[in-house]
Design a protein around this motif. Structure first.
Motif, short mmCIF file in Angstrom:
data_model
loop_
_atom_site.label_atom_id
_atom_site.label_comp_id
_atom_site.label_asym_id
_atom_site.label_seq_id
_atom_site.Cartn_x
_atom_site.Cartn_y
_atom_site.Cartn_z
N GLY A 56 103.92 17.85 0.79
CA GLY A 56 104.73 16.68 1.11
C GLY A 56 104.78 15.66 -0.02
O GLY A 56 105.48 14.66 0.07
N GLU A 59 103.97 10.65 -1.30
CA GLU A 59 104.22 9.84 -0.11
C GLU A 59 103.42 10.35 1.08
O GLU A 59 102.85 9.58 1.84
N ALA A 60 103.37 11.67 1.24
CA ALA A 60 102.61 12.26 2.35
C ALA A 60 101.12 11.99 2.17
O ALA A 60 100.41 11.74 3.15
N GLU A 63 100.49 8.42 3.19
CA GLU A 63 100.51 8.33 4.66
C GLU A 63 99.20 8.88 5.24
O GLU A 63 98.64 8.30 6.17
#
Length: 168
Positions: A56, A59-60, A63
């Motif tokens: 991902g 960004e993943a 998160e």
């Protein structure tokens, strides 16, 4: 005289062997943002063609950290902010192994960063000519103390401060 000459001939190769130095061990490749280009001609023997990637992307990963990093109470109280840099090896299966603190904040934050890095899902491993290879990476684990900042913004002003001159 012959034994003397024989001793000299035998000692010369042994002395030469004693003076040779062992070859230095190859240091692992450390990949950092902006330093992952391919080299012309294939590059060094241990340099990957494709770096390891988190499923991902960045960004993943951000998160994942926002959902899993629990800022220790001491760090909240001291308003500690910054990143703990954890170095680890992404092995051929994509698992992060041998995590170590490369740059820490506090002992509590360091322990939390190690806990969260060990909980990361498997990465896409680095490859060299299509074959997965282990690569040393550095992962920044953020400790931004956003919860403390939010609390300070929403905190009610005490009545005594409201009554102070100049605040009305």
């Amino acid at each position: 005289m012959r034994s003397y000459l024989f001793a000299i001939l035998l000692a010369a190769p042994l002395a030469a062997l004693a003076q040779t130095k062992p070859a230095p061990a190859k240091a692992p490749v450390v990949l950092t943002p902006g330093n992952m280009q391919l080299q012309a001609g294939g590059g060094a023997e241990n340099r990957p063609d494709h770096p390891p990637t988190f499923p991902g992307g960045e960004e993943a990963m951000g998160e994942f950290f926002s959902q899993n990093v629990q800022i220790p109470m001491k760090a909240k109280q001291a308003r500690v902010t910054g990143d703990v840099i954890v170095s680890a090896t992404v092995d051929v299966n994509g698992k992060l192994i041998n995590p170590k603190i490369a740059k820490g904040l506090t002992p509590e934050c360091n322990a939390e960063a190690l806990r969260v890095v060990q909980a990361l899902p498997a990465w896409q491993p680095a490859t060299r000519r299509g074959v997965p290879v282990p690569v040393l990476v550095q992962v920044p684990v953020p400790f931004d103390n956003a919860g403390v900042t939010q609390f300070e913004i929403n905190r009610k002003v005490p009545r005594s401060a409201k009554d102070a001159p100049g605040l009305n």
